[in-house]
Design a protein around this motif. Structure first.
Motif, mmCIF file in Angstrom:
data_model
loop_
_atom_site.group_PDB
_atom_site.id
_atom_site.type_symbol
_atom_site.label_atom_id
_atom_site.label_comp_id
_atom_site.label_asym_id
_atom_site.label_seq_id
_atom_site.Cartn_x
_atom_site.Cartn_y
_atom_site.Cartn_z
ATOM 1 N N ASP A 525 1.001 -1.099 0.025
ATOM 2 C CA ASP A 525 0.136 0.099 0.043
ATOM 3 C C ASP A 525 0.853 1.060 0.034
ATOM 4 O OD1 ASP A 525 -2.384 -1.435 0.151
ATOM 5 O OD2 ASP A 525 -2.467 -1.441 2.159
ATOM 6 N N MET A 526 2.040 1.221 0.809
ATOM 7 C CA MET A 526 3.009 2.405 0.869
ATOM 8 C C MET A 526 3.574 2.595 -0.309
ATOM 9 S SD MET A 526 4.452 2.001 4.689
ATOM 10 C CE MET A 526 5.560 3.410 4.342
ATOM 11 N N ALA A 527 3.962 1.709 -1.276
ATOM 12 C CA ALA A 527 4.575 1.688 -2.260
ATOM 13 C C ALA A 527 3.513 2.179 -3.506
ATOM 14 C CB ALA A 527 5.175 0.197 -2.732
ATOM 15 N N THR A 528 2.509 1.747 -3.210
ATOM 16 C CA THR A 528 1.345 2.103 -4.263
ATOM 17 C C THR A 528 1.208 3.817 -4.150
ATOM 18 O OG1 THR A 528 0.324 -0.087 -4.290
ATOM 19 C CG2 THR A 528 -1.129 1.795 -4.929
ATOM 20 N N TRP A 529 0.969 4.365 -2.686
ATOM 21 C CA TRP A 529 0.777 5.558 -2.566
ATOM 22 C C TRP A 529 2.048 6.273 -2.840
ATOM 23 C CZ3 TRP A 529 -0.532 4.311 3.086
ATOM 24 C CH2 TRP A 529 -1.785 3.565 3.052
ATOM 25 N N ARG A 530 3.193 5.888 -2.746
ATOM 26 C CA ARG A 530 4.547 6.626 -3.271
ATOM 27 C C ARG A 530 4.498 6.650 -4.905
ATOM 28 N NH1 ARG A 530 8.920 2.798 -2.489
ATOM 29 N NH2 ARG A 530 7.989 2.016 -4.331
ATOM 30 N N ASP A 531 4.053 5.550 -5.591
ATOM 31 C CA ASP A 531 4.133 5.484 -6.912
ATOM 32 C C ASP A 531 3.141 6.517 -7.709
ATOM 33 O OD1 ASP A 531 6.219 3.713 -6.655
ATOM 34 O OD2 ASP A 531 4.842 2.094 -7.183
ATOM 35 N N ARG A 532 1.919 6.754 -6.696
ATOM 36 C CA ARG A 532 0.880 7.868 -7.360
ATOM 37 C C ARG A 532 1.304 9.329 -6.673
ATOM 38 N NH1 ARG A 532 -4.765 5.595 -5.057
ATOM 39 N NH2 ARG A 532 -5.205 7.584 -5.901
ATOM 40 N N GLY A 533 2.486 9.483 -6.249
ATOM 41 C CA GLY A 533 3.070 10.701 -5.985
ATOM 42 C C GLY A 533 2.340 11.359 -4.604
ATOM 43 N N LEU A 534 1.740 10.478 -3.835
ATOM 44 C CA LEU A 534 1.034 10.890 -2.335
ATOM 45 C C LEU A 534 2.287 10.978 -1.340
ATOM 46 C CD1 LEU A 534 -2.096 8.680 -2.504
ATOM 47 C CD2 LEU A 534 -1.878 10.867 -3.041
ATOM 48 N N PRO A 535 2.119 11.957 -0.425
ATOM 49 C CA PRO A 535 2.943 11.851 0.636
ATOM 50 C C PRO A 535 3.162 10.503 1.396
ATOM 51 C CG PRO A 535 1.175 13.628 0.982
ATOM 52 C CD PRO A 535 0.832 12.530 -0.132
ATOM 53 N N LEU A 536 4.703 10.244 1.538
ATOM 54 C CA LEU A 536 4.820 8.881 2.297
ATOM 55 C C LEU A 536 5.829 9.323 3.264
ATOM 56 C CD1 LEU A 536 4.686 5.914 1.954
ATOM 57 C CD2 LEU A 536 6.744 5.993 0.504
ATOM 58 N N ALA A 555 15.714 -9.793 10.304
ATOM 59 C CA ALA A 555 16.545 -9.813 8.922
ATOM 60 C C ALA A 555 15.327 -10.123 7.980
ATOM 61 C CB ALA A 555 17.347 -10.948 9.140
ATOM 62 N N ARG A 556 14.110 -10.699 8.426
ATOM 63 C CA ARG A 556 13.082 -10.974 7.350
ATOM 64 C C ARG A 556 12.237 -9.532 7.200
ATOM 65 N NH1 ARG A 556 9.314 -13.513 9.746
ATOM 66 N NH2 ARG A 556 10.405 -14.044 11.848
ATOM 67 N N LEU A 557 12.318 -8.751 8.405
ATOM 68 C CA LEU A 557 11.599 -7.378 8.111
ATOM 69 C C LEU A 557 12.341 -6.616 7.167
ATOM 70 C CD1 LEU A 557 9.237 -5.474 8.762
ATOM 71 C CD2 LEU A 557 10.292 -4.817 10.863
ATOM 72 N N LEU A 558 13.572 -6.476 7.634
ATOM 73 C CA LEU A 558 14.304 -5.731 6.780
ATOM 74 C C LEU A 558 14.631 -6.014 5.365
ATOM 75 C CD1 LEU A 558 17.508 -5.388 9.427
ATOM 76 C CD2 LEU A 558 15.966 -3.476 8.461
ATOM 77 N N ALA A 559 14.384 -7.236 4.928
ATOM 78 C CA ALA A 559 14.311 -7.873 3.801
ATOM 79 C C ALA A 559 13.312 -7.388 3.010
ATOM 80 C CB ALA A 559 14.633 -9.486 3.570
ATOM 81 N N ARG A 560 12.039 -7.375 3.689
ATOM 82 C CA ARG A 560 10.797 -6.990 3.132
ATOM 83 C C ARG A 560 10.797 -5.640 2.838
ATOM 84 N NH1 ARG A 560 8.085 -9.694 7.621
ATOM 85 N NH2 ARG A 560 7.552 -11.971 6.915
ATOM 86 N N LEU A 561 11.491 -4.545 3.600
ATOM 87 C CA LEU A 561 11.656 -3.159 3.356
ATOM 88 C C LEU A 561 12.510 -2.893 2.054
ATOM 89 C CD1 LEU A 561 12.115 -1.772 6.906
ATOM 90 C CD2 LEU A 561 10.043 -1.795 5.536
ATOM 91 N N GLU A 562 13.491 -3.655 1.932
ATOM 92 C CA GLU A 562 14.549 -3.688 0.690
ATOM 93 C C GLU A 562 13.531 -4.056 -0.523
ATOM 94 O OE1 GLU A 562 18.685 -5.066 -0.835
ATOM 95 O OE2 GLU A 562 17.932 -5.514 1.052
ATOM 96 N N GLU A 563 12.720 -5.023 -0.300
ATOM 97 C CA GLU A 563 11.980 -5.506 -1.585
ATOM 98 C C GLU A 563 11.052 -4.505 -2.068
ATOM 99 O OE1 GLU A 563 8.760 -9.228 -2.663
ATOM 100 O OE2 GLU A 563 9.458 -8.977 -0.641
ATOM 101 N N HIS A 564 10.317 -3.728 -1.220
ATOM 102 C CA HIS A 564 9.458 -2.827 -1.575
ATOM 103 C C HIS A 564 10.109 -1.513 -1.719
ATOM 104 C CE1 HIS A 564 6.650 -6.087 -0.278
ATOM 105 N NE2 HIS A 564 5.891 -5.736 -1.138
ATOM 106 N N ARG A 565 11.329 -1.308 -1.462
ATOM 107 C CA ARG A 565 12.074 -0.244 -1.653
ATOM 108 C C ARG A 565 11.521 1.038 -0.805
ATOM 109 N NH1 ARG A 565 11.541 2.455 -5.959
ATOM 110 N NH2 ARG A 565 9.859 1.299 -6.669
ATOM 111 N N ILE A 566 11.260 0.744 0.449
ATOM 112 C CA ILE A 566 10.747 1.330 1.656
ATOM 113 C C ILE A 566 11.922 1.889 2.574
ATOM 114 C CG2 ILE A 566 8.839 1.764 3.470
ATOM 115 C CD1 ILE A 566 7.727 1.699 0.729
ATOM 116 N N PRO A 567 12.351 3.135 2.962
ATOM 117 C CA PRO A 567 13.174 3.323 3.723
ATOM 118 C C PRO A 567 13.087 2.811 4.942
ATOM 119 C CG PRO A 567 12.849 5.340 2.410
ATOM 120 C CD PRO A 567 11.699 4.259 2.149
#
Length: 719
Positions: A525-536, A555-567
């Motif tokens: 959802d966050m990645a979608t909002w970001r891709d639509r130009g909404l505040p993230l 480790a698993r959580l950090l891997a998911r963040l990297e997968e979705h390119r969420i800081p």
């Protein structure tokens, strides 16, 4: 003189020898000798001293004696090895004036010897009439078979097996040396004939009798037996009976071969014990305990009585292993095993089912009072001091009880019922005794349904996050969202609450599976909002306590963040305070420290409802405290609760952490929190949880300037 009426070649009978009398005149002698010469058998007239007086033609031809020559002495005719016995027989016959018979070897004219049966009878005061029948072939055959039998017996004596030859009536014909020793029979004289079954212990004669009857009918038979001789230890045998059949197929003898299996039996016994006994405690293991439970239930069903079952679980046993080491834990288990055996009657079975789980079986139960009385003897067995390496080991136990047939109709169901009682006890707080009650099944069945539903959720990817806004209490501006777990059945529009699968959050695999879906969808959802130009802005993710049972959470959580390119700076993790104090708190602290080092903030949810102290807060990697909805709902009417809320609101700035109030539903609650110093809150006063599409609308309004938004915190929470 009497004429002998007989067939040519037939030996003289005793009556014929008795009928002959010596002639009185020379003419009569000539006539008599003429008659003797017609006989085909060597025939002689002996003097009283056993010397030969006259011999017929057959005798002369056999011995090579000339009619005009002197007859050789008996000592020269009879084989030297037979002479002594022959002489003894002759003296005995002469002294008793009886018929003489002897089997001897007589020398032929060529120097060889042949066996003959000599028959003689006194025929006057100093003469004997004797005939000699050739029995050489029979004697050689008998000697051959005798030698073969002796050789057979020697061979049988070499065998370590106990070998008997038995006649169809059950009498022993022959027994080898090993058999004589095993059965305590003196076989030195070679005389047998005793009843075989009488040599067996009374306890196994019926088995031997059945095997003997089967062998008589011409069939092989086998049975397990034993022998006891004097004070010696019992020997155990594997007996095989094989019939020996004649030409007509009838049993003429029975061969019984008994092999000593004492050593093998002892080895099997040791293996059986090793397979039934728990190596650490010496108690019955799970398999053997359940076997005995099944047997006792079968017996109780026939007797119309009951069986009591106790399942015992040690409380916080892992702490012993973690703090004092596994050797100390093993020592605790061994000591407890000895105490359990000592406090229970000899008729009770005590077993170790595995780990720190024990079980006790009580037979002859009439009602639950007997089981409760026994459980009350068991419960304090850890109260007495147990030390290891100079350090005291403390522990407690929880006991779940069930009774056959009231609670379960078989071993499996009875153990399940006792386990249900134990789990019900542990769910409400460890320690004590809990008897199974049918109402517990409702809870157990509900838990089972919830687990099945959770598995279906994970399988169908059915989680749908909803978001509730958080606002600034002074300005009313939206400052964040809390993502709440919701789920939907396929092809359904109705969303379900997490409470419908609450049991799943106690199971690591299911909790981790649902959390993975929840986190992934929030990040999507966050990645979608970001891709639509909404505040993230940063995202906070709540983790169920069971997820930290393994060190791979961070480790698993950090891997998911990297997968979705969420800081990482946009993520916040929420945990409840009791997670930091229960077993495994070290792994939680390690994971949170690792995440915080990467820029993820940490919120302590439902603060004040657990057992933590303010002094411990400095030790936790916490960035924000959340006041529980229960405090917010009660603070209006309860001064002590209001004091707690104010203390938490003041504590936050003092510790440099933020404070958020949850569950605000009225303006009065909001105003009280504002006056207490709380700046951020959430609840239905500001908005209900909404799906991601509606959050996008709010974010779009923010970007258009229709709402004053300074920051959005997306809190992904499992409630």
């Amino acid at each position: 003189m009497r004429t002998l009426d007989r067939e040519a070649g037939a030996p003289l009978s005793s009556s014929e020898s008795r009928a002959w009398t010596a002639p009185d005149t020379d003419a009569e002698w000539v006539a008599h000798l003429a008659v003797l010469d017609q006989l085909p058998l060597p025939t002689v007239i002996l003097r009283d001293d056993a010397s030969i007086y006259r011999g017929n033609q057959a005798w002369n031809e056999y011995t090579g004696t000339d009619e005009s020559g002197e007859h050789p002495a008996c000592g020269e005719i009879v084989h030297p090895d037979d002479h002594e016995q022959y002489r003894a027989n002759w003296i005995a016959a002469r002294g008793g004036n009886v018929f003489f018979a002897s089997e001897v070897r007589l020398r032929r004219h060529d120097g060889s010897y042949r066996w003959h049966q000599v028959f003689a009878r006194r025929s006057g005061p100093d003469l004997w009439f004797a005939s000699c029948t050739d029995i050489n072939e029979r004697m050689l055959s008998d000697m051959f078979h005798g030698a073969m039998a002796e050789q057979r017996n020697d061979m049988l004596d070499v065998s370590v097996d106990c070998i008997k030859i038995i006649d169809p009536d059950g009498d022993v014909i022959h027994m080898n040396k090993s058999g004589c020793i095993a059965l305590g029979v003196d076989g030195t004289d070679g005389k047998f004939g005793m009843r075989w079954l009488d040599l067996l212990p009374a306890s196994i004669r019926s088995r031997g009798q059945r095997a003997l009857e089967q062998a008589r009918k011409g069939h092989n038979a086998r049975f397990a037996g034993m022998s006891v001789v004097g004070d010696a230890p019992a020997q155990y045998w594997d007996n095989i009976l094989t019939p020996v059949l004649d030409d007509d197929g009838k049993t003429e003898a029975i061969l019984c071969v008994s092999r000593d299996v004492t050593v093998a039996r002892e080895a099997q016994k040791r293996l059986r014990i090793a397979g039934e006994i728990d190596a650490l405690t010496g108690l019955l293991n799970r398999r053997s305990f359940k076997t005995r439970l099944q047997r006792r239930i079968t017996g109780a069903r026939k007797a119309g009585t009951g069986v009591g079952l106790m399942l015992i679980d040690l409380d916080h046993f892992k702490n012993v292993n973690d703090t004092l080491g596994h050797a100390a834990g093993d020592h605790l288990l061994r000591v407890l095993a000895r105490r359990l055996r000592a406090c229970m009657p000899r008729s009770a079975y005590v077993g170790r089912l595995g780990g720190d789980e024990f079980a006790i079986l009580i037979d002859g139960v009439i009602d639950e009072s007997q089981v409760m009385a026994a459980a009350k003897l068991v419960l304090p067995q850890l109260d007495a001091s147990i030390t290891y390496g100079g350090r005291e080991i403390n522990g407690g136990m929880s006991i779940g009880c069930a009774i056959f047939p009231r609670d379960g109709a078989n071993a499996t169901s009875l153990m399940s019922r006792a386990d249900t009682a134990l789990n019900d006890l542990k769910a409400g707080g460890r320690g004590g005794i809990r008897m199974f009650d049918k109402t517990m099944l409702d809870s157990a069945e509900l838990a089972a349904r919830q687990l099945n539903t959770a598995r279906q959720i994970v399988r169908d990817n059915a989680i749908v996050p909803h978001y509730q806004p958080k606002v600034d209490l002074d300005s009313g501006e939206i400052v964040g969202f809390e993502a709440l777990l919701r789920w939907r059945y396929p092809f359904s529009t109705e969303t379900q609450l997490p409470a419908t699968v609450a049991e799943a959050f106690k199971d690591y695999e299911l909790a981790a599976g649902m959390a993975a879906q929840m986190h992934a969808k929030v990040l999507e959802d966050m990645a979608t909002w970001r891709d639509r130009g909404l505040p993230l802005l940063p995202v906070s993710i709540n983790a169920a306590p069971v997820e930290f049972l393994r060190d791979s959470f961070a480790a698993r959580l950090l891997a998911r963040l990297e997968e979705h390119r969420i800081p990482a700076s946009l993520i916040e993790i929420e945990v409840t305070e009791h997670v930091l104090l229960e077993r495994g708190a070290e792994s939680v602290t390690r994971a949170l420290a690792q995440l915080k080092k990467r820029g993820i903030s940490v919120a302590l949810d439902d603060f004040g409802t657990g057992h933590s102290s303010f002094a411990h807060l400095r030790d936790y990697p916490v960035d924000q405290l959340k006041i529980a909805p229960g405090f917010v709902n009660r603070m209006v009417d309860e001064e002590p609760i209001l004091a707690i809320v104010k203390a938490i609101a003041e504590l936050g700035p003092a510790l440099s952490v933020g404070v958020v109030a949850e569950g605000i539903e009225t303006v009065e609650q909001r105003d009280i929190l504002r006056r207490a110093g709380c700046r951020v809150g959430q609840g239905y006063l500001f908005g209900a949880p909404v799906p991601a599409e509606e959050v996008a609308g709010k974010l779009d309004a923010m970007s258009a300037g229709r709402a004053k938004v300074t920051r959005i915190a997306l809190a992904a929470k499992v409630v």
